[in-house]
Design a protein around this motif. Structure first.
Motif, PDB file in Angstrom:
ATOM      1  N   PRO A  19     -32.311 -18.982  26.630  1.00  0.00           N
ATOM      2  CA  PRO A  19     -33.720 -19.098  27.040  1.00  0.00           C
ATOM      3  C   PRO A  19     -34.221 -20.533  27.014  1.00  0.00           C
ATOM      4  N   ARG A  25     -49.192 -27.312  36.308  1.00  0.00           N
ATOM      5  CA  ARG A  25     -50.399 -26.653  35.806  1.00  0.00           C
ATOM      6  C   ARG A  25     -50.064 -25.548  34.818  1.00  0.00           C
ATOM      7  N   ALA A  29     -47.912 -24.808  30.128  1.00  0.00           N
ATOM      8  CA  ALA A  29     -48.272 -24.189  28.847  1.00  0.00           C
ATOM      9  C   ALA A  29     -48.102 -22.684  28.906  1.00  0.00           C
ATOM     10  N   THR A  30     -48.518 -22.151  30.020  1.00  0.00           N
ATOM     11  CA  THR A  30     -48.380 -20.705  30.171  1.00  0.00           C
ATOM     12  C   THR A  30     -46.912 -20.299  30.096  1.00  0.00           C
ATOM     13  N   GLN A  70     -44.511 -21.932  28.642  1.00  0.00           N
ATOM     14  CA  GLN A  70     -44.041 -22.067  27.254  1.00  0.00           C
ATOM     15  C   GLN A  70     -44.489 -20.882  26.417  1.00  0.00           C
ATOM     16  N   TRP A  71     -45.726 -20.479  26.660  1.00  0.00           N
ATOM     17  CA  TRP A  71     -46.263 -19.361  25.908  1.00  0.00           C
ATOM     18  C   TRP A  71     -45.470 -18.094  26.178  1.00  0.00           C
ATOM     19  N   LEU A  88     -42.239 -18.245  24.361  1.00  0.00           N
ATOM     20  CA  LEU A  88     -42.463 -18.114  22.922  1.00  0.00           C
ATOM     21  C   LEU A  88     -42.716 -16.651  22.563  1.00  0.00           C
ATOM     22  N   GLN A 148     -39.529 -14.665  22.720  1.00  0.00           N
ATOM     23  CA  GLN A 148     -38.687 -14.910  21.549  1.00  0.00           C
ATOM     24  C   GLN A 148     -39.199 -14.136  20.337  1.00  0.00           C
ATOM     25  N   ARG A 194     -51.089 -11.721  34.191  1.00  0.00           N
ATOM     26  CA  ARG A 194     -51.827 -12.895  34.640  1.00  0.00           C
ATOM     27  C   ARG A 194     -51.002 -14.160  34.430  1.00  0.00           C
ATOM     28  N   GLU A 246     -49.402 -16.647  37.355  1.00  0.00           N
ATOM     29  CA  GLU A 246     -49.700 -18.088  37.433  1.00  0.00           C
ATOM     30  C   GLU A 246     -48.423 -18.892  37.574  1.00  0.00           C
TER      31      GLU A 246
END
Lengths: 652, 336
Positions: A585, A598, A601-602, A604-605, A608, A611, A628, A632
């Motif tokens: 991953p 843009r 972060a999404t 990465q979230w 995360l 995991q 959502r 994105e």
């Protein structure tokens, strides 16, 4: 269901299975098997795991078990029977509460020993079914218990479930496929240390010396003993199916036997006899020390070994000949050829007055020796019961016990009684033992088994010897004649004969015959065999190579919904299916972040969360939130793809 | 692994060990064989043949099963000494027809394992191996060992899947109290534009920028606006604090000393984690290495990495340099 309960049920099932061959083969009395079967049934249908019996209870049962074994005869009938009885009762005691770990191995060992004893005592074709079903059940049980034991050992949840049918079916099939040729190839070498008879064998069969005390309970054995063929006869008289093994005159303390004082070697008269009569071809299927001849045997063509006559007028051959042992006889169907009567044929060493009174009472009103003999024969047949269970006490004479106490017995009791009764009437008489009756195999061939062993009487009446058979008809070995080839009984009998011939009595000679026959066939058709082998080899090579060249479908990974979504994102970013299987991953995230601005972060979230969910640290977030976020990231990746080209992940 | 490897009698990573059941089976076969040979009883020969056939069948099928298994382990991002480490294992069964039954997955040299009850043909299954590292440090990534015993359990057949790379195990986390810092407090403000630190009051909400702490994400606003919104916290004066670990001991080879040193390191690591989570700027000094005070998860990892790798050494402690700021010194009592 707990592991212990599962163990308990499997052990119970094994115990019940073990009782089958032991009971049906007669190796152990059914009474002794009842406790084992009862405990097995109780444990099989129980929903709780029973603890072992308290030590004091087991100690209390020990002498009772010993007493039971002694009451069943003790060592009177040999050592194997009481040992088997003891083991069965011991197993029943240990089986109760046998599920816990250290104890279950003792129970398994006892069941294995009993199983081997039961199998060794069996000669029925159903043995194959028993072994096959047993193997399948053992495989199933092991496959079921193995993961549970491992799960307990590793401390995690014990995985449960039914073993895959392919696994235990493949195991059983492969075991049989390997076992069958092994059975054929195992060397049939009798060990020089073959265990001698450790006591009287309580199964039917010919015995040289008849000992009425030791017979006990006789179990019928189907072991083939003798084959007879009458090649020149269109029809076979059932009276011809009587073959002598020994002629006995001396009776002492419950035993009929002859010494070896009259051994005659060399040029025996029977080897030079005339050839007028019925010709019969014999084949001994078991090792034997004598040939079985019709009572009216005139001429004998023996096997190519030394033969001699012993005191019982039996034609003896050396022990250790490998069966089948073939010989031919020409005989007079109406004659009985034996030595003339002597003083020993009138000796009554027991209760002469009582026998005389009985014989007198029976023969009253009958004139002549022939009529008296027939009267005695009829009297015994009508007034005494045939039974294979006779336990003549050691203190009493077995013939007296038979005539006046038990009033039941088997053929040797009937014949012994008639001999002594005849002698009490002054009629010389002898006991003959051998085989009678037989199974019609068609084409004038008959098969005699151990169960066809029989005893009858020779009485010297009207200046010649005659055969009398005082055993009731239900106890006389029958001659099964004239069955149609398509009779289902005949078919089953034929199968049984094949089983007996090629499995139960499969010998070293048969092995050599099979191997030589196979070798002969190979030599004769070596070219075709070589061609077939090459074709088979080519076929295997083609199949294997085609499998290699064919693109193998990737194994399906079990992914969570979020995992599948991230998988799709990675594909959108240019990852190949095959590469994804080997990517981590973190690696995938790195490549995705290169394409995102843009929604970094999404993204990465998302990874995360994936995991954390994978490791069970958090609950998955709401579906709406995930959708959502995925939308994105997906949107930006699609836009990125439309713009231009960068090397796919993993390249450059 | 290409198909020729399946035809090799021994293939890389394969191991075989008999179980207790094998020895009992050997005894059984010996006794039955002796009885059969001694008596010539064909029924016993039959029993012997079927027993040996079952043995061969079990060997062939377990070998087939093992030869078609592939496994991969996924390690968590952070591994702590003494703590349960959950490793996800994925095992794939490439056999076209035979399910793999009761597959045990273990990590070589580590405790724990898991049993995968069944892996259907051409499918995969996942499980979690919970293991534990007893000590911190850098380890070669443990190999994944896959064991098969089915169908009859005579042997344990194992296949080893090695992994490349190393695995860093952080020091054990213990319940450590915050030390009393000595020295002149030194403060600092926000380090560089765009970096916010946790701990202060929320000043404003803005869009997420790379480097922001994900714990500052305002989820409600993020959901409402459809983009990641973080909380920017008010600057506040933060004190620079150093944790000083003295690695010098009298006898570094003594096992007791090493254990005590490990406990000390665990305490330092726990304190550093606690302080950073509380929003303090913490630095670490392990002579001669100095990690300046900072905040954030990356800085914590840097400190933990240093602590994971530090080893005791023989010598006498000395003050490495003049520390500006508060500091707390951790040393073993026997060092001089």
């Amino acid at each position: 269901m707990s592991t212990s309960l599962l163990w308990q049920r499997w052990l119970a099932l094994a115990a019940l299975a073990v009782t089958l061959p032991l009971g049906f083969s007669g190796a152990v009395n059914w009474l002794f098997l009842l406790p084992l079967a009862g405990v097995g049934l109780a444990l099989l249908f129980s929903r709780t795991v029973y603890p072992p019996l308290p030590a004091w209870v087991e100690n209390l049962l020990a002498p009772l078990i010993l007493l039971a074994a002694l009451a069943a005869g003790g060592l009177r009938f040999g050592i194997l029977r009481p040992v088997a009885n003891l083991l069965v009762l011991l197993t029943a005691v240990r089986l109760w509460g046998g599920a816990p770990r250290p104890r279950r191995y003792t129970v398994l060992a006892l069941l294995a020993v009993l199983n081997a004893a039961g199998v060794a005592s069996s000669t029925h074709p159903a043995l194959v079914l028993y072994l096959v079903v047993g193997l399948a059940a053992l495989t199933f049980a092991t496959a079921q218990l193995l993961p549970l034991e491992l799960g307990q050992r590793l401390g995690g949840a014990a995985p449960r479930g039914q073993p895959p049918w392919r696994l235990w079916l493949a195991t059983t099939a492969l075991a049989l496929a390997v076992g069958a040729p092994l059975f054929v190839l195992f060397p049939r070498l009798r060990s020089p240390f073959a265990a001698a008879g450790m006591g009287a064998r309580p199964i039917s069969g010919f015995r040289e010396a008849v000992s009425l005390h030791q017979l006990g309970e006789i179990k019928t054995s189907r072991r083939p003993m003798l084959r007879v063929r009458f090649p020149d006869q269109a029809e076979v008289n059932p009276q011809w199916l009587r073959f002598v093994g020994a002629t006995l005159s001396h009776y002492r303390a419950g035993r009929w036997l002859e010494g070896r004082r009259q051994v005659q070697r060399g040029d025996l008269p029977i080897l030079r006899g005339d050839q007028v009569g019925v010709r019969a071809e014999f084949s001994l299927e078991q090792t034997s020390d004598r040939l079985f001849l019709p009572p009216g045997a005139r001429r004998l063509v023996p096997p190519e070994v030394e033969v001699w006559l012993d005191g019982a007028e039996a034609v003896r051959i050396p022990r250790g000949l490998v069966p089948p042992i073939a010989y031919q006889v020409v005989f007079d169907p109406s004659g009985v050829y034996t030595r003339p009567p002597g003083d020993e044929d009138l000796a009554v060493p027991i209760s002469r007055p009582a026998l005389e009174r009985l014989a007198q009472r029976v023969t009253e009103g009958h004139q002549g020796a022939w009529a008296k003999a027939k009267a005695l024969e009829t009297y015994l047949q009508a007034n005494y019961r045939y039974s294979t269970r006779t336990l003549a006490p050691l203190r009493a004479d077995p013939v007296e016990w038979f005539l006046w106490t038990s009033r039941e017995g088997h053929c040797e009791f009937f014949a012994s009684a008639m001999v002594l009764l005849l002698r009490a009437q002054g009629i010389p008489a002898r006991l003959q033992t051998g085989f009678a009756g037989g199974q019609d195999l068609g084409n004038g061939e008959f098969l005699l088994r151990d169960a066809n062993a029989h005893a009858w009487v020779l009485a010297f009446v009207n200046n010649r010897w005659h055969i009398f058979d005082p055993t009731p008809p239900e106890g006389q070995p029958a001659a099964e004649l004239g069955r149609s080839a398509w009779d289902w009984r005949a078919i089953w009998a034929r199968l049984g004969e094949i089983w007996d011939r090629w499995i139960i009595t499969f010998s070293l000679a048969d092995q050599l015959d099979v191997l030589l026959a196979v070798w002969a066939k190979v030599r004769r058709h070596w070219l075709w065999i070589a061609v077939a082998g090459l074709v088979a080899l080519a076929g295997v090579a083609v199949a294997v190579l085609s499998r290699r060249w064919r693109p193998r479908p990737q194994a399906r990974l079990t992914l969570s919904p979020l995992g599948r979504s991230l998988w799709q994102l990675a594909r959108l970013a240019g990852w190949e299916e095959g590469a994804l299987h080997h990517a981590t991953p973190t690696k995938v995230l790195e490549t995705l972040l290169l394409r995102l601005e843009r929604s970094r972060a999404t993204c990465q979230w998302l990874f995360l969360v994936h995991q954390q969910v994978t490791y069970g640290l958090v609950q998955p977030p709401g579906a709406r939130q995930l959708r959502r976020a995925l939308r994105e990231v997906r949107g930006e990746l699609v836009a990125y793809r439309r713009q231009g080209s960068t090397p796919p992940p993993g390249e450059g | 692994m290409p198909w020729p490897a399946a035809l090799e009698w021994r293939f890389p990573g394969f191991a075989l060990a008999p179980t207790r059941g094998f020895w009992w089976f050997l005894l059984w076969v010996g006794l039955v064989g002796l009885a059969a040979l001694n008596t010539g009883n064909n029924a016993l020969y039959m029993l012997l043949a079927i027993s040996l056939g079952a043995f061969v069948a079990s060997g062939v099928l377990s070998r087939h099963s093992l030869g078609h298994l592939r496994a991969e382990a996924t390690w968590p991002a952070e591994v702590w000494a003494g703590a349960a480490t959950r490793v996800t294992v994925a095992v794939t069964n490439n056999s076209p027809w035979l399910p793999a039954w009761a597959v045990v997955c273990r990590l070589e040299g580590l405790p724990g394992g898991t049993v995968l009850p069944m892996i259907p043909p051409r499918q995969a299954a996942q499980g979690v191996v919970v293991t534990r590292f007893s000590r911190r440090g850098l380890y070669p990534r443990p190999a994944l060992v896959v064991e098969v015993r089915a169908p009859l359990g005579f042997f344990v057949k194992a296949l080893r899947f090695s992994s490349e790379g190393d695995l860093l195990v952080y020091p054990q986390l213990v319940a450590a109290g915050v030390p009393r810092f000595v020295g002149t407090p030194q403060g600092t403000r926000e380090l560089g534009a765009g970096k916010t630190q946790r701990g202060g009051e929320v000043e404003l909400l803005r869009e997420f920028r790379p480097g922001d702490d994900v714990r500052d994400v305002h989820w409600k606003q993020t959901a409402r606006q459809g983009r990641v919104i973080v909380m920017e916290r008010k600057d506040r004066e933060r004190h620079l604090r150093f944790l000083v670990l003295d690695p010098h001991v009298r006898d570094p080879d003594n096992p007791t000393t090493r254990q005590r040193f490990d406990d000390l390191v665990a305490e330092v690591a726990s304190v550093a984690r606690k302080l950073i989570q509380q929003g303090h700027a913490v630095g670490l000094v392990v002579h001669p290495t100095v990690v300046p005070p900072a905040w954030g998860i990356e800085h914590l990892r840097q400190i933990l990495t240093l602590l994971a790798l530090v080893e005791p050494r023989r010598g006498v402690v000395g003050v490495p340099f003049s520390l500006q700021g508060e500091h707390a010194v951790y040393r073993l009592g026997e060092s001089s």
